[in-house]
Design a protein around this motif. Structure first.
Motif, mmCIF file in Angstrom:
data_model
loop_
_atom_site.group_PDB
_atom_site.id
_atom_site.type_symbol
_atom_site.label_atom_id
_atom_site.label_comp_id
_atom_site.label_asym_id
_atom_site.label_seq_id
_atom_site.Cartn_x
_atom_site.Cartn_y
_atom_site.Cartn_z
ATOM 1 N N GLY A 65 76.991 56.678 101.488
ATOM 2 C CA GLY A 65 78.176 56.007 100.957
ATOM 3 C C GLY A 65 79.363 56.532 101.752
ATOM 4 N N GLN A 68 69.236 51.148 97.571
ATOM 5 C CA GLN A 68 70.374 51.849 96.948
ATOM 6 C C GLN A 68 70.784 51.191 95.633
ATOM 7 O OE1 GLN A 68 70.165 51.050 100.176
ATOM 8 N NE2 GLN A 68 71.203 52.500 101.495
ATOM 9 N N ASP A 79 82.035 49.986 104.460
ATOM 10 C CA ASP A 79 81.946 51.124 105.379
ATOM 11 C C ASP A 79 83.044 51.106 106.420
ATOM 12 O OD1 ASP A 79 79.124 50.737 104.241
ATOM 13 O OD2 ASP A 79 79.172 52.761 105.060
ATOM 14 N N ARG A 124 75.923 59.267 111.898
ATOM 15 C CA ARG A 124 75.843 57.820 111.601
ATOM 16 C C ARG A 124 77.057 57.124 112.240
ATOM 17 N NH1 ARG A 124 74.385 56.221 105.570
ATOM 18 N NH2 ARG A 124 73.591 54.384 106.632
ATOM 19 N N CYS A 169 74.136 47.241 96.987
ATOM 20 C CA CYS A 169 74.064 48.629 97.440
ATOM 21 C C CYS A 169 74.586 49.562 96.339
ATOM 22 C CB CYS A 169 74.836 48.827 98.743
ATOM 23 S SG CYS A 169 74.475 50.412 99.558
ATOM 24 N N THR A 179 80.800 58.550 96.354
ATOM 25 C CA THR A 179 82.177 59.081 96.468
ATOM 26 C C THR A 179 82.235 60.446 95.775
ATOM 27 O OG1 THR A 179 82.868 58.120 94.359
ATOM 28 C CG2 THR A 179 83.134 56.730 96.308
ATOM 29 N N ILE A 186 80.160 60.479 102.544
ATOM 30 C CA ILE A 186 79.815 60.981 103.881
ATOM 31 C C ILE A 186 81.019 61.724 104.472
ATOM 32 C CG2 ILE A 186 79.318 60.281 106.265
ATOM 33 C CD1 ILE A 186 77.663 57.946 105.133
ATOM 34 N N GLY A 190 81.459 47.646 97.915
ATOM 35 C CA GLY A 190 82.211 48.645 98.673
ATOM 36 C C GLY A 190 82.221 48.241 100.136
ATOM 37 N N ASN A 231 79.676 46.176 105.354
ATOM 38 C CA ASN A 231 79.048 46.903 104.244
ATOM 39 C C ASN A 231 77.536 46.776 104.390
ATOM 40 O OD1 ASN A 231 79.240 48.369 101.718
ATOM 41 N ND2 ASN A 231 78.582 46.499 100.688
ATOM 42 N N LYS A 232 76.813 47.350 103.448
ATOM 43 C CA LYS A 232 75.349 47.361 103.481
ATOM 44 C C LYS A 232 74.776 45.996 103.826
ATOM 45 C CE LYS A 232 73.243 50.083 103.206
ATOM 46 N NZ LYS A 232 72.762 50.712 104.478
HETATM 47 O O1 MRU Z 1 73.594 53.301 104.061
HETATM 48 P P1 MRU Z 1 74.484 53.695 102.912
HETATM 49 O O2 MRU Z 1 73.746 53.883 101.633
HETATM 50 O O3 MRU Z 1 75.350 54.871 103.256
HETATM 51 O O4 MRU Z 1 75.440 52.434 102.736
HETATM 52 C C1 MRU Z 1 76.450 52.527 101.772
HETATM 53 C C2 MRU Z 1 77.227 51.276 101.579
HETATM 54 O O5 MRU Z 1 77.019 50.288 102.243
HETATM 55 C C3 MRU Z 1 78.335 51.348 100.581
HETATM 56 O O6 MRU Z 1 78.523 50.113 99.958
HETATM 57 C C4 MRU Z 1 79.645 51.761 101.270
HETATM 58 O O7 MRU Z 1 79.455 52.921 102.027
HETATM 59 C C5 MRU Z 1 80.751 51.978 100.305
HETATM 60 S S1 MRU Z 1 80.525 53.391 99.292
HETATM 61 C C6 MRU Z 1 81.897 53.514 98.293
#
Ligand code: MRU
Length: 360
Positions: free
Chosen positions: A54, A203, A244, A96, A164, A171, A58, A242, A254-255
């Motif tokens: 997330g 997720q 990224d 990542r 996801c 967070t 991260i 959410g 996003n995911k």
């Molecule tokens: O691969 P992940 O599980 O890290 O992907 C996470 C997502 O895509 C979340 O929706 C995004 O990071 C937002 S988290 C507040």
């Protein structure tokens, strides 16, 4: 469900042990296991293997992890300290590629070192400690603020679909996309939440469903290909996801699967909201096409979760971890400084102006 995951810290600095402590998300929902990490390779692995994941989590984990590593650097001059620090920073940044929070948090930590060249190494370590804690504390405020703005867009009893996990597990607290739901519950609202299971790493099924259900929220897990049916039934009044990385034009990465959900929401006339801390908005990236998309191992698609392989040996596999929703599919982008609406090139700029004014 015995444990309320809201009572746990997703990511924290263990001051006593001087370790980065995280919930191992690869063990959820079956075990709540806290890992204490101090070795840089273990911290890198935890990010790469999604033990902590997330975008905001991260970032917080990388900042705390970098402090934990930096405090053990044995150097008697600024230059010697900075050389080791930079090596550690660059290594963590390679874990990542997509979530911009990782680079944002590591850059903040590096700036502390660059801005204090006159300080003793022991003082630099203390400043890095304070910056890592500040990054985490700010994330709690940011998520609460996003939650409040998001809550203003929905009402008691609404059906909400999410993809996801952009919740507390992603967070420092509350989450982004799930924050309006958690805050609504504090007010006694009863939402009906649909969580896409989110292939291939689940997720949604493993994390969002666990997080929401353990917090007493009406939660229904669906396979990703069921979202259209659930929307057609009239069960979804809003989609919250959410992200990224948001580009300057509002394209929101996003995911993987998010763009499909956005297209469905548009078709069914359902508002599609992206929840984005300003730390996730990258004004240096012009558009979605410019965002680096992580590709992950084929086995996540063909083998993971199955007792035996579920695709022919040798077949091609494509496993992108993210996609982006075109800005025209997005009803609004919810930040800690307010709600941005199209055209995003303008409204995102205004969000950053508001942030700058708040910090004057
Ligand atoms: O691969 P992940 O599980 O890290 O992907 C996470 C997502 O895509 C979340 O929706 C995004 O990071 C937002 S988290 C507040």
């Amino acid at each position: 469900m015995a444990e309320n995951i809201m009572n746990y810290e997703t990511v924290t600095l263990n001051e006593e042990k001087a370790t980065l402590d995280i919930i191992d998300q690869t063990q959820l929902p079956n075990h709540v296991e806290i890992l204490s990490l101090a070795d840089i390779k273990d911290i890198w692995d935890a990010i790469y293997l999604l033990k902590v994941r997330g975008a905001p989590a991260i970032g917080v984990a990388a900042a705390i992890g970098l402090y934990v590593v930096a405090k053990d650097i044995d150097a008697d001059s600024y230059d010697a300290f900075y050389a080791e620090f930079k090596k550690a920073k660059d290594y963590l940044a390679s874990a990542r590629p997509t979530a911009v929070n990782l680079f944002w948090a590591l850059d903040r930590m590096e700036n502390v070192v660059l801005m204090n060249k006159d300080k003793a190494v022991s003082d630099l370590k203390q400043l890095l400690h304070d910056e890592a804690i500040a990054i985490k504390e700010e994330d709690i405020w940011v998520c609460r603020s996003i939650g409040e703005y998001g809550l203003s867009l929905i009402k008691d009893g609404d059906g909400i679909l999410t993809h996801c996990n952009a919740g507390q597990l992603a967070t420092a607290k509350y989450g982004t996309a799930l924050a309006p739901i958690h805050l609504g519950v504090e007010k006694g609202y009863k939402f009906k939440v649909f969580t896409d299971e989110t292939r291939p790493l689940l997720q949604g099924a493993r994390l969002s469903a666990f997080e929401l259900y353990s917090h007493g929220i009406d939660t229904t897990v669906i396979c990703d290909n069921m979202a259209s049916q659930v929307m057609k039934n009239g069960w979804v009044q809003a989609v919250f996801v959410g992200c990224d990385r948001v580009a300057a034009n509002g394209d929101a990465c996003n995911k993987i699967g998010t763009s499909g959900v956005a297209i469905l929401a548009k078709y069914y006339g359902i508002p599609f909201y992206v929840c984005a801390p300003t730390s996730t908005i990258d004004m240096e990236t012009k558009q979605g096409e410019d965002i680096p998309i992580e590709e992950r191992p084929a086995k996540e698609v063909t083998d993971m979760w199955y007792t035996k392989r579920m695709a022919p040996e040798g077949v091609n596999v494509y496993n992108p971890a993210f996609d982006f929703a075109d800005n025209e599919l997005i009803t609004a982008i919810i930040t800690e400084y307010g709600i941005a609406r199209p055209p995003y090139k303008q409204s995102l700029k205004e969000i950053f102006e508001r942030k700058a004014n708040a910090h004057k």
